[in-house]
Design a protein around this motif. Structure first.
Motif, PDB file in Angstrom:
ATOM      1  N   SER A 698      38.953  45.512  27.196  1.00  0.00           N
ATOM      2  CA  SER A 698      38.348  44.935  28.400  1.00  0.00           C
ATOM      3  C   SER A 698      38.310  43.411  28.372  1.00  0.00           C
ATOM      4  O   SER A 698      38.022  42.777  29.389  1.00  0.00           O
ATOM      5  CB  SER A 698      36.921  45.463  28.570  1.00  0.00           C
ATOM      6  N   MET A 702      37.969  40.473  31.485  1.00  0.00           N
ATOM      7  CA  MET A 702      36.773  39.626  31.506  1.00  0.00           C
ATOM      8  C   MET A 702      37.137  38.151  31.371  1.00  0.00           C
ATOM      9  O   MET A 702      36.575  37.282  32.058  1.00  0.00           O
ATOM     10  CB  MET A 702      35.839  40.038  30.365  1.00  0.00           C
ATOM     11  N   THR A 706      36.253  35.319  34.224  1.00  0.00           N
ATOM     12  CA  THR A 706      35.269  34.265  33.934  1.00  0.00           C
ATOM     13  C   THR A 706      35.898  32.893  33.732  1.00  0.00           C
ATOM     14  O   THR A 706      35.183  31.942  33.450  1.00  0.00           O
ATOM     15  CB  THR A 706      34.446  34.632  32.685  1.00  0.00           C
ATOM     16  N   LYS A 719      31.156  31.902  29.019  1.00  0.00           N
ATOM     17  CA  LYS A 719      31.770  33.171  28.652  1.00  0.00           C
ATOM     18  C   LYS A 719      30.888  34.024  27.745  1.00  0.00           C
ATOM     19  O   LYS A 719      31.037  35.244  27.700  1.00  0.00           O
ATOM     20  CB  LYS A 719      33.119  32.913  27.976  1.00  0.00           C
ATOM     21  N   ALA A 722      28.733  36.419  29.705  1.00  0.00           N
ATOM     22  CA  ALA A 722      29.559  37.516  30.225  1.00  0.00           C
ATOM     23  C   ALA A 722      29.911  38.501  29.114  1.00  0.00           C
ATOM     24  O   ALA A 722      29.911  39.724  29.327  1.00  0.00           O
ATOM     25  CB  ALA A 722      30.825  36.955  30.860  1.00  0.00           C
ATOM     26  N   VAL A 726      29.195  42.625  28.851  1.00  0.00           N
ATOM     27  CA  VAL A 726      30.240  43.617  28.595  1.00  0.00           C
ATOM     28  C   VAL A 726      29.905  44.440  27.354  1.00  0.00           C
ATOM     29  O   VAL A 726      30.086  45.667  27.317  1.00  0.00           O
ATOM     30  CB  VAL A 726      31.608  42.914  28.433  1.00  0.00           C
ATOM     31  N   GLN A 733      32.674  47.594  30.670  1.00  0.00           N
ATOM     32  CA  GLN A 733      33.870  47.706  29.814  1.00  0.00           C
ATOM     33  C   GLN A 733      34.965  48.471  30.547  1.00  0.00           C
ATOM     34  O   GLN A 733      36.127  48.042  30.560  1.00  0.00           O
ATOM     35  CB  GLN A 733      33.509  48.414  28.507  1.00  0.00           C
ATOM     36  N   PHE A 736      36.470  46.313  33.465  1.00  0.00           N
ATOM     37  CA  PHE A 736      37.423  45.259  33.113  1.00  0.00           C
ATOM     38  C   PHE A 736      38.733  45.816  32.561  1.00  0.00           C
ATOM     39  O   PHE A 736      39.743  45.123  32.575  1.00  0.00           O
ATOM     40  CB  PHE A 736      36.787  44.276  32.126  1.00  0.00           C
TER      41      PHE A 736
END
Length: 912
Positions: A698, A702, A706, A719, A722, A726, A733, A736
Motif C-alpha cells: 500500500s 499512499m 501524500t 507523510k 499518513a 495506514v 491499506q 491504497f
C-alpha cells in the motif's frame, strides 16, 4: 553655477569620461547579461566566474573593455560569414569582394598611411562598403528579431569604442558624437543621473565655441584627455581616469585613511598634500627608471595578440557549435543564446524597442527642460525623471515573490485576502456558508498549490527513514552480486568544473566502478527527458530553464559551469548519449577488466565488457523515469542468475518500489544508502518482514497521494501522520493497494480517499465528506482560519486523486519494458498552449454571486459612488482594475513558518 552664472562664468564643468564609460558598460551588462552574455563570458574562458559580475556591472573597467572588444570581434566574424552566404547567389557581388581583397594585399604587406589612402580612394572599395552596409541593414531590420537584438550589441559597443578612441586620439568631435549616441540608452535603462546631466553637458559643449572660445580651442586640440607617457602613442586617457591612476592610486594606504589615523587634522593634511605626494613618487620612479613607458601598447604585444585571438576563436566556437548563432537562418525568434529560452512578448517588445523608448524620452526631456523659455517651461530640470523600467531576459529568472506569511500569498494577480473577502461577500449576499466552502475560494487550492502555482512539496525522505528505522542493517552481502546505479544521481554528485567532456566521461566511469567495486555486473540507468512530461513542473522548480543549453558536445570542450550545464534536460540527454558512446571505446573498456557494464540510455540498453559492446534488446524500454527502469534491471539481473542485487540510490521512490516488487523478484535486494563515510545497506527482505506485505503493497499509493515529484503534498500534513493512519487501519491499506490498479479513478475509490483525507486533517472528523469537514473546521475556529489550513474542497481533491492514481499506475508498470501509458490530459493535467500544466479544479473558484462582487472596474481612484468594493464595504484586491487605490489592505511584513503535523517544517519559504 546655474544659480550664480556671473560668479562662475569662467568655469566650464565637464563630465568625467572614465565614469561615463563605466555607466555605458553597466548598460550593456543590464541589457545583454541574461540574454546569454554572462554564460558566454564564463564558458568561453575569457572571464573567470568570480569576475563576471564586476565586468557586466561595469566595475572592472579593463576586463570589461577587453571582453566587449573580443565579443564585438567574434560577432563581426559571424556577421562576415553570413555576408559571404548572403552574396552566394550573386556572381557579380562575389567578384567585387574578391577584387577588393586583391586590392588589400599591398596594405597587408605594408601597413602605412599611403597604402591605406590608396585603398580608400578605390571605387570598388567604396562599392564594397556600400554592399556591406546593405547587409548590415538586412541583419538589423529583415533577418529576424534575434539578429536585430544582437546587432544592437554591436552598435552599443561601437559607442563604447568611439568614446575610448576619442579620448586616446583627443578627437573632440568624435567624443561629442559618441555622447549623443549614448544618451538614449541612458534614458532607456534608467541611468537617471547620466540621463539628466549628459544632455546638459552635450548642450554646453556644443555651444562652447560661442560661450568660451578659448576653452573650446583647448578641448578641440585634445586637452580633454591626458597623455601620461610621451612614448606611448594612442595612449591618452580621460582626466578622471588619470586622477584614479595617479593621485588616488599613489596616496592609497592599506585600510584607507583609517589605516594611519583617525584624527581630523591628520586626515585633512592627508588630502591637502595628496597631489604633492603623488608628484614626488612619480619623480622618484623617474629617477630610479622604474615603470618606464615603452613605445609599444599593451594590446600590440605578441603574447597579448595571441591570447586575444584564442579568446575570439573560443567565443565564435561557443556560438557556432554549442549554443545559438544569432545570425544563423535557423533562429529568428528572440531567444537566450545559452539556454534557448524564448523571450515573453513583453520582454521582446521592450528589448527590441529600447532605443526608440530612450530616444523619445530624451526628446521629451530636451524639449521640456532644456530648449524652451522659462516662462513656458513645463518641468524643472531637477524634477524627478520617470523610469522606463524595461524588461530584459533577467525577468525570466526572477522567482515569484510573496508576502511573508503563508496566508498572504500573491498569485496570478489575486491574493489570499480573497478568501476572507469572499466569505464577507457570501455573508452579505446571505449565502449558505456550507455551500460557499464547497469552492476553493481562490484561483488555486491553497492546501495543494504554492503561491507561484506550482506543487506543494514535502520532505519525502522522512517516509523512507521511518520505514528503515526498525530494519536491522545488513552486515554480510552474498556474492556474486549485481549493482544497479541511478546514473543521473552520480552525474549530480560529480564536480566537473574545468573538466573537458572527455574527462567527465572518464571521471563518471571511475565513480561507477567504485560504486560497484564488489559486483561483477554493474547497471547504470539514466532518466529519459521528454518535452511533454508530468515531471516538467518539478524540473522547472529545480531551475531547468536557467541552465545553459549545449547543442553539440565535443570531447575536448571544457565545462566551466557544470551546475548550470546539468540543470538543462536537453544537456543531460546529450551527455548520456555522449558517455555511452565514449565508454564503448577501447580505452574505457579496458578499465572494466572482468566486470560487465549495462547502460540504459534513452530507450536502448548496451552491454559493455572488456572485449565487446553489444545492444541488449531485452532491456530496451520506453519507461521515462530511471526509478521504474531500475526495477526492470533488478528483475533482469535476478533472471540472469544473480541471487543478490544491490540498488545504489538515495531516492525514496526507488526504495518503495523495491519494497512493492520484492515478491515478484527472485533475489535478495539491498538498497545502498547513507553518507560517503557511513554507508548503510538496507535489506528489502528484512524491511518487508518488519512491516508486512499488506503495508508494503500500500506504500506506493499512499506515497503518491501524500506528495511526490509529480503530485502535490497537503499543506501542513506530512507523510508520517499518513503512515500512522495506514499502519493502524486495515481498510486504508486495502484502499491504497487499489490506487494505480486502473488508469481511471473510480468513484468508490475516491470516496475512500476522501475519507482518508478527512482523517489526515482531524483525528475525529465525524464525516467522510471534505466539503463538510471544511465547514466544520471553519466554524470550530469561528472563522479565524486560513484557507491553507483547511483540506482541499472535493472538486480539487478529485483532480489531486486522479494525478496520484496516474503516477501510482505508472509505478505499478515497472516490470513491463514497454508499458502502454495513456496521455495525462484529463487525468489531473491539461494543455495550456503547447505546455502540459496541472488541472487544479473543474468547477468555479467561488459561487457566481460571490464572483460578481469580487472586483471593481474602476479605471482610476475608487469613489464610493461608482466603486462596487466601497459600496459593499470591501477592500480592493489585485483582481480589481484600479492601480493606485487607497482602498487596498495594508501589506504585512511579519514572517511565519508553517509546521507539519508530524513536527517537520514545510520546505516552502515565502519572502516579502
Amino acid at each position: 553655477m546655474w544659480k550664480h552664472p556671473q560668479t562662475f562664468k569662467d568655469i566650464v564643468p565637464r563630465m568625467g569620461m572614465f565614469h561615463t564609460l563605466l555607466t555605458l558598460l553597466s548598460i550593456i551588462g543590464k541589457r545583454f547579461e541574461d540574454a546569454g552574455l554572462r554564460d558566454i563570458c564564463i564558458e568561453s574562458g575569457v572571464i573567470a566566474e568570480g569576475s563576471v559580475t564586476g565586468v557586466l556591472e561595469g566595475r572592472k573597467y579593463n576586463r570589461a573593455i577587453r571582453f566587449h572588444k573580443l565579443m564585438y570581434e567574434a560577432l563581426q566574424r559571424l556577421v562576415w560569414k553570413h555576408f559571404l552566404k548572403w552574396i552566394e547567389k550573386s556572381p557579380a557581388k562575389q567578384k567585387l569582394v574578391k577584387d577588393v581583397f586583391a586590392s588589400l594585399k599591398p596594405l597587408y604587406n605594408d601597413v602605412c598611411q599611403d597604402e591605406q589612402e590608396k585603398v580608400l580612394a578605390n571605387q570598388k572599395f567604396a562599392k564594397f562598403v556600400k554592399l556591406y552596409d546593405e547587409h548590415l541593414e538586412f541583419l538589423r531590420h529583415s533577418k529576424g528579431k534575434l539578429a536585430s537584438f544582437w546587432m544592437s550589441y554591436i552598435e552599443i559597443v561601437e559607442i563604447m569604442l568611439n568614446l575610448v578612441r576619442a579620448s586616446r586620439e583627443g578627437d573632440w568631435e568624435l567624443h561629442l558624437s559618441a555622447i549623443a549616441q549614448m544618451i538614449p540608452w541612458c534614458f532607456a535603462y534608467d541611468k537617471v543621473n547620466y540621463a539628466r546631466y549628459l544632455p546638459a553637458y552635450l548642450f554646453d559643449m556644443s555651444h562652447l565655441n560661442e560661450t568660451h572660445p578659448e576653452a573650446f580651442n583647448y578641448l578641440n586640440s585634445g586637452g580633454f584627455s591626458v597623455q601620461i607617457g610621451d612614448h606611448n602613442p594612442f595612449g591618452r586617457i580621460p582626466v578622471d581616469q588619470t586622477c584614479e591612476e595617479t593621485v588616488n592610486k599613489d596616496t592609497q594606504t592599506s585600510g584607507g585613511t583609517k589605516g594611519f589615523s583617525l584624527k581630523p587634522g591628520a586626515i585633512c593634511k592627508y588630502y591637502l598634500v595628496a597631489e604633492y605626494r603623488s608628484l614626488f613618487l612619480k619623480q622618484l620612479r623617474d629617477m630610479l627608471d622604474e615603470h618606464k613607458a615603452h613605445s609599444e601598447h599593451t594590446d600590440l604585444q605578441s603574447s597579448r595578440i595571441a591570447r586575444d585571438e584564442a579568446d575570439v576563436i573560443a567565443l565564435v566556437l561557443m556560438l557556432e557549435r554549442f549554443w545559438i548563432n544569432p545570425f544563423n537562418s535557423e533562429h529568428q525568434d528572440l531567444v537566450c543564446l545559452s539556454t534557448g529560452r524564448f523571450a515573453t512578448p513583453k520582454i521582446e517588445k521592450d528589448l527590441l524597442n529600447a532605443k526608440v523608448v530612450g530616444e523619445e524620452a530624451y526628446k521629451s526631456f530636451r524639449m521640456q527642460r532644456l530648449e524652451i523659455n522659462k516662462d513656458t517651461q513645463q518641468a524643472q530640470f531637477h524634477d524627478t525623471l520617470k523610469k522606463a523600467k524595461l524588461h530584459t531576459f533577467s525577468e525570466l529568472n526572477k522567482k515569484v515573490k510573496f508576502k511573508a506569511k503563508t496566508t498572504k500569498e500573491i498569485i496570478l494577480k489575486a491574493d489570499m485576502a480573497l478568501f476572507g473577502q469572499m466569505i464577507i461577500i457570501a455573508e452579505s449576499r446571505k449565502l449558505q456558508l456550507r455551500d460557499v466552502l464547497r469552492h476553493p475560494l481562490g484561483p488555486l487550492p491553497w492546501s495543494l498549490a504554492t503561491a507561484d502555482g506550482s506543487l506543494r512539496k514535502t520532505t519525502k525522505s522522512t517516509l523512507a527513514k521511518e520505514v528503515q528505522k526498525n530494519v536491522p542493517a545488513a552486515d554480510n552481502i552474498p556474492h556474486p552480486s549485481a549493482c544497479i546505479i541511478d546514473g543521473m544521481a552520480l552525474v549530480q554528485r560529480l564536480k566537473a568544473d574545468q573538466k573537458t567532456f572527455s574527462e567527465v566521461a572518464d571521471s563518471l566511469l571511475d565513480m561507477i566502478l567504485h560504486e560497484g567495486s564488489h559486483s561483477s555486473r554493474i547497471d547504470v540507468v539514466f532518466d529519459v527527458y521528454r518535452q511533454e512530461s508530468i515531471k516538467s513542473a518539478e524540473r522547472e522548480r529545480r531551475g531547468s530553464e536557467c541552465g545553459s543549453e549545449f547543442r553539440n558536445i565535443q570531447p575536448e570542450h571544457k565545462v566551466l559551469q557544470w551546475r548550470k550545464f546539468v540543470l538543462n534536460p536537453k544537456n543531460k540527454t546529450s551527455l548520456t548519449r555522449f558517455v555511452t558512446e565514449e565508454w564503448k571505446k577501447d580505452k574505457y573498456r579496458r578499465k572494466l577488466h572482468s566486470k560487465v557494464l549495462y547502460i540504459a540510455c534513452e530507450e536502448e540498453c548496451h552491454k559493455i565488457s572488456a572485449k565487446s559492446a553489444i545492444p541488449v534488446r531485452d532491456l530496451n524500454s520506453n519507461q521515462e523515469e530511471a526509478d521504474t527502469r531500475i526495477i526492470l534491471h533488478v528483475a533482469h539481473a535476478a533472471r540472469s542468475g544473480y541471487n543478490t542485487v544491490i540498488v545504489s540510490s538515495e531516492d525514496t521512490d526507488v526504495f518503495l518500489l523495491c519494497l512493492a516488487f520484492k515478491q515478484s523478484i527472485p533475489a535478495s535486494i539491498f538498497v545502498k544508502c547513507g553518507t560517503h563515510s557511513r554507508i548503510k545497506y538496507v535489506s528489502i527482505t528484512n524491511a518487508a518482514q518488519v512491516w508486512g506485505q499488506d503495508i508494503c503493497s500500500s506504500l506506493l499509493g499512499m506515497h503518491a497521494f501524500t506528495g511526490c515529484d509529480s503530485v502535490s503534498a497537503f499543506a501542513g500534513r506530512g507523510k508520517l501522520g499518513a503512515l500512522r493512519l495506514v499502519k493502524e487501519n486495515r481498510d486504508f491499506q486495502e484502499m491504497f493497494k487499489l490506487v494505480g490498479m486502473d488508469w481511471e479513478l473510480s468513484n468508490e475509490l475516491f470516496k475512500k480517499l476522501e475519507e482518508f483525507t478527512c482523517h489526515m486533517y482531524s483525528s475525529r472528523p465525524g464525516t467522510s465528506d471534505v466539503n463538510e469537514l471544511r465547514y466544520r473546521l471553519f466554524c470550530a475556529k469561528r472563522g479565524s482560519i486560513d484557507s491553507v489550513q483547511l483540506p482541499p474542497c472535493a472538486d480539487c481533491l478529485y483532480n489531486h486523486a486522479k494525478r496520484a492514481n496516474y503516477v501510482a499506475a505508472i509505478w505499478k508498470k515497472s516490470l513491463e519494458s514497454h508499458p502502454v501509458i495513456p496521455s495525462p490530459i484529463g487525468l489531473g493535467w491539461c494543455k495550456d498552449g503547447d505546455q502540459l500544466v496541472i488541472d487544479w479544479m473543474d468547477g468555479e473558484p467561488a459561487p457566481t454571486a460571490v464572483l460578481e462582487l469580487l472586483s471593481c472596474s474602476c479605471s482610476k481612484a475608487c469613489k464610493i459612488t461608482k466603486c462596487s468594493c466601497l459600496k459593499n464595504g470591501l477592500k480592493c484586491t489585485d483582481m480589481c482594475k484600479c492601480m493606485d487605490c487607497d482602498n487596498r489592505p495594508d501589506e504585512e511584513d511579519n514572517q511565519d513558518d508553517t509546521e507539519d503535523s508530524d513536527g517537520d517544517h514545510d520546505e516552502d519559504e515565502y519572502a516579502a
